[in-house]
Scaffold this motif. Sequence first.
Motif, PDB file in Angstrom:
ATOM      1  N   VAL A   1       0.822  -1.208   0.000  1.00  0.00           N
ATOM      2  CA  VAL A   1       0.000   0.000   0.000  1.00  0.00           C
ATOM      3  C   VAL A   1       0.861   1.264   0.000  1.00  0.00           C
ATOM      4  N   LEU A   2       1.988   1.233   0.701  1.00  0.00           N
ATOM      5  CA  LEU A   2       2.784   2.451   0.893  1.00  0.00           C
ATOM      6  C   LEU A   2       3.844   2.704  -0.173  1.00  0.00           C
ATOM      7  N   LEU A   3       4.459   1.650  -0.694  1.00  0.00           N
ATOM      8  CA  LEU A   3       5.701   1.835  -1.435  1.00  0.00           C
ATOM      9  C   LEU A   3       5.524   1.909  -2.942  1.00  0.00           C
ATOM     10  N   ASP A   4       6.294   2.783  -3.534  1.00  0.00           N
ATOM     11  CA  ASP A   4       6.496   2.825  -4.975  1.00  0.00           C
ATOM     12  C   ASP A   4       7.930   2.365  -5.254  1.00  0.00           C
ATOM     13  N   PRO A   5       8.200   1.943  -6.498  1.00  0.00           N
ATOM     14  CA  PRO A   5       9.562   1.476  -6.812  1.00  0.00           C
ATOM     15  C   PRO A   5      10.631   2.503  -6.436  1.00  0.00           C
ATOM     16  N   GLY A   6      11.636   2.022  -5.700  1.00  0.00           N
ATOM     17  CA  GLY A   6      12.746   2.886  -5.299  1.00  0.00           C
ATOM     18  C   GLY A   6      12.580   3.543  -3.948  1.00  0.00           C
ATOM     19  N   ASP A   7      11.386   3.490  -3.373  1.00  0.00           N
ATOM     20  CA  ASP A   7      11.200   4.053  -2.035  1.00  0.00           C
ATOM     21  C   ASP A   7      12.041   3.276  -1.028  1.00  0.00           C
ATOM     22  N   GLU A   8      12.663   4.003  -0.125  1.00  0.00           N
ATOM     23  CA  GLU A   8      13.534   3.373   0.858  1.00  0.00           C
ATOM     24  C   GLU A   8      12.813   3.187   2.189  1.00  0.00           C
ATOM     25  N   VAL A   9      13.106   2.059   2.836  1.00  0.00           N
ATOM     26  CA  VAL A   9      12.523   1.727   4.137  1.00  0.00           C
ATOM     27  C   VAL A   9      13.664   1.491   5.122  1.00  0.00           C
ATOM     28  N   LEU A  10      13.693   2.257   6.196  1.00  0.00           N
ATOM     29  CA  LEU A  10      14.709   2.063   7.228  1.00  0.00           C
ATOM     30  C   LEU A  10      14.358   0.819   8.032  1.00  0.00           C
ATOM     31  N   LEU A  11      15.295  -0.104   8.097  1.00  0.00           N
ATOM     32  CA  LEU A  11      15.043  -1.406   8.705  1.00  0.00           C
ATOM     33  C   LEU A  11      16.120  -1.708   9.744  1.00  0.00           C
ATOM     34  N   PRO A  12      15.856  -1.394  11.019  1.00  0.00           N
ATOM     35  CA  PRO A  12      16.826  -1.719  12.064  1.00  0.00           C
ATOM     36  C   PRO A  12      17.136  -3.209  12.071  1.00  0.00           C
ATOM     37  N   ALA A  13      18.414  -3.526  12.176  1.00  0.00           N
ATOM     38  CA  ALA A  13      18.862  -4.916  12.167  1.00  0.00           C
ATOM     39  C   ALA A  13      19.521  -5.246  13.499  1.00  0.00           C
ATOM     40  N   PRO A  14      19.366  -6.489  13.965  1.00  0.00           N
ATOM     41  CA  PRO A  14      18.708  -7.631  13.349  1.00  0.00           C
ATOM     42  C   PRO A  14      17.187  -7.442  13.215  1.00  0.00           C
ATOM     43  N   TYR A  15      16.618  -8.109  12.205  1.00  0.00           N
ATOM     44  CA  TYR A  15      15.189  -7.981  11.926  1.00  0.00           C
ATOM     45  C   TYR A  15      14.608  -9.343  11.571  1.00  0.00           C
ATOM     46  N   TRP A  16      13.281  -9.425  11.672  1.00  0.00           N
ATOM     47  CA  TRP A  16      12.562 -10.639  11.278  1.00  0.00           C
ATOM     48  C   TRP A  16      12.726 -10.859   9.780  1.00  0.00           C
ATOM     49  N   THR A  17      12.871 -12.095   9.389  1.00  0.00           N
ATOM     50  CA  THR A  17      13.240 -12.443   8.017  1.00  0.00           C
ATOM     51  C   THR A  17      12.265 -11.963   6.950  1.00  0.00           C
ATOM     52  N   THR A  18      11.006 -11.799   7.277  1.00  0.00           N
ATOM     53  CA  THR A  18       9.995 -11.482   6.268  1.00  0.00           C
ATOM     54  C   THR A  18      10.028 -10.024   5.811  1.00  0.00           C
ATOM     55  N   TYR A  19      10.445  -9.107   6.671  1.00  0.00           N
ATOM     56  CA  TYR A  19      10.360  -7.685   6.313  1.00  0.00           C
ATOM     57  C   TYR A  19      11.071  -7.336   5.008  1.00  0.00           C
ATOM     58  N   PRO A  20      12.348  -7.682   4.830  1.00  0.00           N
ATOM     59  CA  PRO A  20      13.011  -7.252   3.592  1.00  0.00           C
ATOM     60  C   PRO A  20      12.417  -7.878   2.342  1.00  0.00           C
ATOM     61  N   GLU A  21      11.884  -9.088   2.461  1.00  0.00           N
ATOM     62  CA  GLU A  21      11.281  -9.729   1.298  1.00  0.00           C
ATOM     63  C   GLU A  21       9.991  -9.009   0.894  1.00  0.00           C
ATOM     64  N   ALA A  22       9.179  -8.643   1.866  1.00  0.00           N
ATOM     65  CA  ALA A  22       7.941  -7.916   1.569  1.00  0.00           C
ATOM     66  C   ALA A  22       8.234  -6.531   1.012  1.00  0.00           C
ATOM     67  N   ILE A  23       9.261  -5.902   1.536  1.00  0.00           N
ATOM     68  CA  ILE A  23       9.674  -4.589   1.021  1.00  0.00           C
ATOM     69  C   ILE A  23      10.091  -4.707  -0.446  1.00  0.00           C
ATOM     70  N   ALA A  24      10.904  -5.704  -0.755  1.00  0.00           N
ATOM     71  CA  ALA A  24      11.381  -5.882  -2.125  1.00  0.00           C
ATOM     72  C   ALA A  24      10.236  -6.211  -3.080  1.00  0.00           C
ATOM     73  N   LEU A  25       9.301  -7.038  -2.642  1.00  0.00           N
ATOM     74  CA  LEU A  25       8.168  -7.393  -3.499  1.00  0.00           C
ATOM     75  C   LEU A  25       7.314  -6.171  -3.834  1.00  0.00           C
ATOM     76  N   ALA A  26       7.307  -5.197  -2.938  1.00  0.00           N
ATOM     77  CA  ALA A  26       6.554  -3.963  -3.182  1.00  0.00           C
ATOM     78  C   ALA A  26       7.358  -2.946  -3.989  1.00  0.00           C
ATOM     79  N   GLY A  27       8.575  -3.308  -4.369  1.00  0.00           N
ATOM     80  CA  GLY A  27       9.411  -2.407  -5.147  1.00  0.00           C
ATOM     81  C   GLY A  27      10.289  -1.498  -4.315  1.00  0.00           C
ATOM     82  N   GLY A  28      10.245  -1.669  -3.002  1.00  0.00           N
ATOM     83  CA  GLY A  28      11.018  -0.820  -2.118  1.00  0.00           C
ATOM     84  C   GLY A  28      12.446  -1.302  -1.936  1.00  0.00           C
ATOM     85  N   VAL A  29      13.220  -0.494  -1.249  1.00  0.00           N
ATOM     86  CA  VAL A  29      14.626  -0.792  -0.981  1.00  0.00           C
ATOM     87  C   VAL A  29      14.846  -0.766   0.529  1.00  0.00           C
TER      88      VAL A  29
END
Length: 394
Positions: A111-139
């Motif tokens: 709902v939120l992301l367009d291709p190239g939008d960046e998402v700050l992701l504190p690490a360590p993180y749950w495994t699913t977050y980066p995959e969902a971000i990438a599928l939405a076109g985010g970075v």
Amino acid sequence: MARISQRISAIAPSATLAVDAKAKALKAQGAPVISFGAGEPDFPTPAAILDAARAAVDDPKNHRYSPAGGLPELREAIAAKTVRDSGYEVEASQVVVTNGGKHAVYNGFAVLLDPGDEVLLPAPYWTTYPEAIALAGGVSVEVPTTADDGFMVTVDQLEAACTDRTKALVFVSPSNPTGAVYPRDRVEAIGRWAAENNVWVITDEIYEHLTYDHHEFCSMPVVVPELADRCLVLNGVAKTYAMTGWRVGWLIGPPDAASAAVSLQSHQTSNVSNVAQRAALAAVSGPLDAVAEMRAAFDRRRRAMHKMLNGIDGVTCLEPQGAFYAFPSFEGVLGRGGVPDNTTELAGWILDKAQVAIVPGEAFAGPGYARLSFVLGDDDLGEGIGRIADLLGG
């Protein structure tokens, strides 16, 4: 032309589910495997919830399609539960019932992301977050934390990582995989930073009821009300009510984001199973007695696991403050006396040699560490850690 799309081919399978599946397969073959893999409470779903599901099966109205965003009465109940448990007041129309927490995560980023939008992701993180971000076109923009800072990100770190492409921040407290619980003043500081910089916050509150000692959960849009118009709250029944297999989660957001999520879901899945929704209705509308019982057991196991892990020579572990995971460092044993030199190989070695399943830290952007869930019986917990200690010579 590739047979499988590049977008899907790039997805890494869930490491936690992969470890759990391998452990279960070995058990099915008769191996005495003890698994610290999946975050799945070992308690049964409470009886009142089961009764509601049985009644729902016999009611013909549950045999038909229902609204894509969720049963109206469940959306109302989730809104009421949210203000009861966190103090966050929302309308039922802001609640979107999803097929589990992962579906809420996926829909939120979509709902939120367009291709190239960046998402700050504190690490360590749950495994699913980066995959969902990438599928939405985010970075995904990883913001690393360490044991020295309690695995908690700072405003200064967020400020340094923020660019003109930053659209959102993922915030999780209590944390999977580290067990960290952010104090109220840090939650407020991060929330105010996000509001001042027009950054959306996706806050995952799935472990809201699982905190220990003096540590307390607080909801960011409650602490920082001005953030509510740019905040998505994710939650579900899986962890609190021992309902991992029922697959009911939800997303709460401002009206335009919630409406967009309903539109998306109307084409993805339509409604969540009505029987599961009726069970979830009983869960969120009922008392928290069973939750208190589970938390007491998790607290006991948490303390036992923390003590035993720190008793292994070369292993160090912060005491988990929330959720139901320990995140120990194995850096002091890697490469020592035949021990593998990274935690991915270490996890496979421990499973082969000791028949104990753990999830390597590489899955969470935490190399050198591993995640161990303490939602298993006390005897198995002690036996499993003991096997690891024997194998490592500790």
